[in-house]
Design a protein around this motif. Structure first.
Motif, PDB file in Angstrom:
ATOM      1  N   ALA A  46       0.817  -1.212   0.000  1.00  0.00           N
ATOM      2  CA  ALA A  46       0.000   0.000   0.000  1.00  0.00           C
ATOM      3  C   ALA A  46       0.855   1.268   0.000  1.00  0.00           C
ATOM      4  O   ALA A  46       0.414   2.321  -0.439  1.00  0.00           O
ATOM      5  N   CYS A  47       2.085   1.145   0.451  1.00  0.00           N
ATOM      6  CA  CYS A  47       2.973   2.305   0.582  1.00  0.00           C
ATOM      7  C   CYS A  47       3.913   2.476  -0.617  1.00  0.00           C
ATOM      8  O   CYS A  47       4.831   3.290  -0.564  1.00  0.00           O
ATOM      9  N   THR A  48       3.672   1.737  -1.698  1.00  0.00           N
ATOM     10  CA  THR A  48       4.583   1.774  -2.838  1.00  0.00           C
ATOM     11  C   THR A  48       4.628   3.161  -3.464  1.00  0.00           C
ATOM     12  O   THR A  48       3.606   3.774  -3.753  1.00  0.00           O
ATOM     13  N   TRP A  50       7.856   5.687  -5.816  1.00  0.00           N
ATOM     14  CA  TRP A  50       9.090   5.538  -6.592  1.00  0.00           C
ATOM     15  C   TRP A  50      10.223   6.329  -5.951  1.00  0.00           C
ATOM     16  O   TRP A  50      10.026   7.454  -5.492  1.00  0.00           O
ATOM     17  N   VAL A  51      11.412   5.745  -5.982  1.00  0.00           N
ATOM     18  CA  VAL A  51      12.642   6.457  -5.625  1.00  0.00           C
ATOM     19  C   VAL A  51      13.589   6.272  -6.802  1.00  0.00           C
ATOM     20  O   VAL A  51      13.913   5.142  -7.175  1.00  0.00           O
ATOM     21  N   ASP A  52      13.974   7.375  -7.394  1.00  0.00           N
ATOM     22  CA  ASP A  52      14.825   7.364  -8.587  1.00  0.00           C
ATOM     23  C   ASP A  52      14.298   6.394  -9.642  1.00  0.00           C
ATOM     24  O   ASP A  52      15.052   5.629 -10.263  1.00  0.00           O
ATOM     25  N   GLY A  53      12.990   6.418  -9.843  1.00  0.00           N
ATOM     26  CA  GLY A  53      12.362   5.636 -10.896  1.00  0.00           C
ATOM     27  C   GLY A  53      12.114   4.180 -10.580  1.00  0.00           C
ATOM     28  O   GLY A  53      11.600   3.447 -11.425  1.00  0.00           O
ATOM     29  N   GLU A  54      12.447   3.742  -9.386  1.00  0.00           N
ATOM     30  CA  GLU A  54      12.201   2.354  -8.992  1.00  0.00           C
ATOM     31  C   GLU A  54      11.081   2.303  -7.953  1.00  0.00           C
ATOM     32  O   GLU A  54      11.067   3.110  -7.022  1.00  0.00           O
ATOM     33  N   ALA A  55      10.184   1.357  -8.126  1.00  0.00           N
ATOM     34  CA  ALA A  55       9.108   1.180  -7.151  1.00  0.00           C
ATOM     35  C   ALA A  55       9.694   0.620  -5.868  1.00  0.00           C
ATOM     36  O   ALA A  55      10.433  -0.370  -5.898  1.00  0.00           O
ATOM     37  N   VAL A  56       9.403   1.268  -4.747  1.00  0.00           N
ATOM     38  CA  VAL A  56       9.910   0.820  -3.440  1.00  0.00           C
ATOM     39  C   VAL A  56       8.769   0.832  -2.428  1.00  0.00           C
ATOM     40  O   VAL A  56       7.788   1.547  -2.578  1.00  0.00           O
ATOM     41  N   LYS A  57       8.934   0.024  -1.397  1.00  0.00           N
ATOM     42  CA  LYS A  57       7.974   0.004  -0.295  1.00  0.00           C
ATOM     43  C   LYS A  57       8.469   1.028   0.728  1.00  0.00           C
ATOM     44  O   LYS A  57       9.497   0.838   1.379  1.00  0.00           O
ATOM     45  N   SER A  58       7.730   2.101   0.871  1.00  0.00           N
ATOM     46  CA  SER A  58       8.196   3.202   1.716  1.00  0.00           C
ATOM     47  C   SER A  58       8.038   2.925   3.205  1.00  0.00           C
ATOM     48  O   SER A  58       8.546   3.688   4.026  1.00  0.00           O
ATOM     49  N   CYS A  59       7.379   1.818   3.568  1.00  0.00           N
ATOM     50  CA  CYS A  59       7.236   1.505   4.999  1.00  0.00           C
ATOM     51  C   CYS A  59       8.480   0.837   5.562  1.00  0.00           C
ATOM     52  O   CYS A  59       8.574   0.652   6.783  1.00  0.00           O
ATOM     53  N   THR A  60       9.411   0.472   4.703  1.00  0.00           N
ATOM     54  CA  THR A  60      10.668  -0.102   5.194  1.00  0.00           C
ATOM     55  C   THR A  60      11.867   0.632   4.597  1.00  0.00           C
ATOM     56  O   THR A  60      12.966   0.088   4.547  1.00  0.00           O
ATOM     57  N   THR A  61      11.630   1.847   4.151  1.00  0.00           N
ATOM     58  CA  THR A  61      12.696   2.696   3.621  1.00  0.00           C
ATOM     59  C   THR A  61      12.824   3.909   4.528  1.00  0.00           C
ATOM     60  O   THR A  61      11.835   4.601   4.777  1.00  0.00           O
ATOM     61  N   LEU A  62      14.003   4.137   5.031  1.00  0.00           N
ATOM     62  CA  LEU A  62      14.213   5.321   5.855  1.00  0.00           C
ATOM     63  C   LEU A  62      14.233   6.568   4.977  1.00  0.00           C
ATOM     64  O   LEU A  62      14.821   6.558   3.886  1.00  0.00           O
TER      65      LEU A  62
END
Length: 161
Positions: A46-48, A50-62
């Protein structure tokens, strides 16, 4: 700790706790509440965003891991009053359902279509497999992504850094 990143084309700087997650940064610090927070484990998607064009899960990204990087949230899909084909596809094919997983699904779908503009259903299902829908299922979501693939935007909006 101070962190600066570009979010949806705008450079932002905030003083934050080093342990702040990216999902909380975009929601609580920037007020971009389209990104949803749910599992805290990267399982639901649900928190997906993009960071630098890549899909990331923002709930486990500082958030501090995004220093100097480009972040794109679901709020950045519509441009100049026009929905992105992915957003339009979710409307046309009733892929929205309850809506909780929708922002993450849309960001994953957009990421897929930028890499594979004509995916088959198996490819779509594999791409969204990291995003959980707790409603009725994935059929409408797969049809929504296929609709977006069949109706690409006529021109990609210019993204500024």
């Amino acid at each position: 700790m101070q962190v600066t990143m570009t979010v949806n084309g705008d450079e932002v700087t905030r003083d934050i706790e080093p342990r702040m997650l990216l999902v909380h940064f975009v929601r609580d610090e920037l007020g971009l509440t389209g990104t949803h927070w749910a599992c805290d484990t990267s399982n639901c998607g649900a928190c997906t965003l993009w960071v630098d064009g890549e899909a990331v899960k923002s709930c486990t990204t500082l958030a501090v891991m995004c220093e100097g990087r480009q972040v794109r949230t679901v709020e950045d899909l519509a441009r100049d009053g026009h929905l992105d084909p992915v957003q339009q596809g979710f409307m046309e094919e009733h892929g929205l359902q309850c809506g909780f997983c929708t922002p993450g699904m849309m960001m994953t779908a957009k990421w897929l279509l930028e890499r594979d503009p004509d995916p088959d259903d198996a490819t779509i299902r594999e791409a969204i497999s990291g995003n959980l829908c707790r409603c009725t299922g994935y059929e409408n979501i797969v049809r929504a992504v296929r609709w977006a693939a069949e109706h690409p935007a006529t021109s990609e909006p210019e993204v500024t850094a």
